[in-house]
Design a protein around this motif. Structure first.
Motif, PDB file in Angstrom:
ATOM      1  N   ALA A 105      35.212  17.534  17.890  1.00 36.76           N
ATOM      2  CA  ALA A 105      34.400  18.428  17.063  1.00 36.76           C
ATOM      3  C   ALA A 105      33.151  18.796  17.856  1.00 36.76           C
ATOM      4  CB  ALA A 105      34.015  17.753  15.753  1.00 36.76           C
ATOM      5  N   PRO A 106      32.554  19.965  17.600  1.00 38.40           N
ATOM      6  CA  PRO A 106      31.323  20.341  18.306  1.00 38.40           C
ATOM      7  C   PRO A 106      30.158  19.455  17.886  1.00 38.40           C
ATOM      8  CG  PRO A 106      31.824  21.936  16.581  1.00 38.40           C
ATOM      9  CD  PRO A 106      33.002  21.020  16.670  1.00 38.40           C
ATOM     10  N   LEU A 107      29.323  19.092  18.864  1.00 39.81           N
ATOM     11  CA  LEU A 107      28.139  18.295  18.557  1.00 39.81           C
ATOM     12  C   LEU A 107      27.124  19.096  17.748  1.00 39.81           C
ATOM     13  CD1 LEU A 107      27.417  16.339  21.859  1.00 39.81           C
ATOM     14  CD2 LEU A 107      28.040  15.389  19.640  1.00 39.81           C
ATOM     15  N   GLU A 108      27.023  20.378  18.022  1.00 41.43           N
ATOM     16  CA  GLU A 108      26.042  21.224  17.352  1.00 41.43           C
ATOM     17  C   GLU A 108      26.690  22.529  16.935  1.00 41.43           C
ATOM     18  OE1 GLU A 108      23.045  20.820  16.416  1.00 41.43           O
ATOM     19  OE2 GLU A 108      22.262  19.105  17.507  1.00 41.43           O
ATOM     20  N   GLU A 109      26.328  22.998  15.775  1.00 38.17           N
ATOM     21  CA  GLU A 109      26.696  24.360  15.419  1.00 38.17           C
ATOM     22  C   GLU A 109      25.862  25.298  16.291  1.00 38.17           C
ATOM     23  OE1 GLU A 109      29.008  25.450  13.473  1.00 38.17           O
ATOM     24  OE2 GLU A 109      29.626  23.447  12.869  1.00 38.17           O
ATOM     25  N   PRO A 110      26.473  26.303  16.924  1.00 37.45           N
ATOM     26  CA  PRO A 110      25.696  27.178  17.805  1.00 37.45           C
ATOM     27  C   PRO A 110      24.595  27.901  17.048  1.00 37.45           C
ATOM     28  CG  PRO A 110      27.858  28.119  17.347  1.00 37.45           C
ATOM     29  CD  PRO A 110      27.879  26.726  16.812  1.00 37.45           C
ATOM     30  N   GLU A 111      23.435  27.906  17.644  1.00 40.43           N
ATOM     31  CA  GLU A 111      22.283  28.562  17.025  1.00 40.43           C
ATOM     32  C   GLU A 111      21.770  29.644  17.971  1.00 40.43           C
ATOM     33  OE1 GLU A 111      17.651  27.446  15.965  1.00 40.43           O
ATOM     34  OE2 GLU A 111      19.184  25.910  15.808  1.00 40.43           O
TER      35      GLU A 111
END
Length: 298
Positions: free
Chosen positions: A200-206
């Motif tokens: 899973a991605p560590l961070e949602e892209p911002e």
């Protein structure tokens, strides 16, 4: 090389051919607290931390050739299951986080104090923690035997579930033990018993907007026409149509001020392309010709 087993702790000697074995010795306070060694961790202090099943945490004193004991159940005033330690992480502030059979414990070795971090689940019980992994964002990822993965902020001790729904629901981790964790800069990987590996991605892209600032700072023009990556990740050169080359930090959302005179032609030109030669010379192709520019953008 240190090797933990169910029958003592072993250290491969410098000759690479023989082991020095450490066992618990009744009546010897300098011996290891328990023979069953499950977790080994060398953190920022470069000291070796040993997690035992039944004896809490030990710290190896290589100079004195002894083990310093930290009985977590006694120090935290909790059940004996706190002395079953399966995962260890030493944080930058010197505190040691211990994943146990009965949840998470934070040890302050300097003060010889410990406290529990309440990770109680929907069933009203503390999770058995199988492994832990700290990422570059200051978070501690915690894998559990039956309650999926949880995230603890090392600075505050606050925690959340890594998955919004219940374990086993679509899009979440399976209802299987999570036994291993690893991260890259962008991804988390979870190894499970019987269900393979999940990611899973560590961070949602911002997305952040870098734009001209009211004080004259920021980008000199909104029309971005060229980007040149650099070895420091997230700090590219950006060329605009009428603003010349500028060095930006996409993580901090900032623009490095450019040296040179404001009337320098390269700062007025519309940059259409960048190139770097083998000797690290930087060139900008622009509406006014080709410019060679320095590290400070002038």
């Amino acid at each position: 090389l240190w090797v933990g087993t169910q029958n003592g702790l072993n250290r491969l000697d410098v000759d690479g051919r023989s082991f020095v074995r450490h066992f618990h010795e009744s009546g010897n306070a300098n011996s290891i607290a328990h023979d069953w060694v499950y977790a080994l961790h060398r953190g920022v202090s470069r000291r070796l931390w040993i997690g035992t099943v039944g004896g809490g945490i030990d710290r190896w004193d290589g100079t004195g050739g002894r083990f310093e004991h930290f009985p977590l159940a006694k120090l935290a005033g909790g059940p004996s299951a706190l002395d079953d330690v399966f995962a260890i992480h030493e944080a930058a502030d010197g505190r040691v986080w211990a994943g146990t059979r009965e949840g998470l414990v934070v040890l302050d070795p300097a003060r010889r104090t410990a406290k529990r971090v309440d990770l109680v689940n929907d069933a009203g019980t503390q999770p058995l923690i199988t492994t832990m992994h700290a990422d570059r964002y200051g978070r501690l990822w915690i894998a559990t035997l039956a309650h999926g993965v949880q995230i603890v902020e090392l600075a505050t001790g606050e925690w959340t579930r890594a998955h919004p729904g219940s374990v086993g629901a679509p899009g979440n981790l399976p209802a299987q033990p999570a036994l291993s964790l690893a991260t890259t800069d962008q991804m988390l990987f979870v190894g499970t018993w019987g269900s393979g590996v999940y990611r899973a991605p560590l961070e949602e892209p911002e997305f952040r907007l870098l734009a001209p600032g009211a004080d004259g700072g920021g980008l000199r023009d909104r029309n971005i026409t060229a980007v040149l990556g650099r070895v420091p990740a997230g700090q590219p050169w950006v060329g605009s149509f009428g603003g010349g080359p500028q060095l930006v930090d996409v993580v901090a959302g900032s623009v490095t001020p450019t040296s040179g005179s404001p009337t320098d032609p390269i700062l007025q030109a519309g940059v259409l392309s960048f190139a770097v030669t083998r000797d690290d010379s930087r060139f900008a192709g622009s509406t006014a010709g080709v410019y060679r520019f320095a590290e400070d953008g002038s």
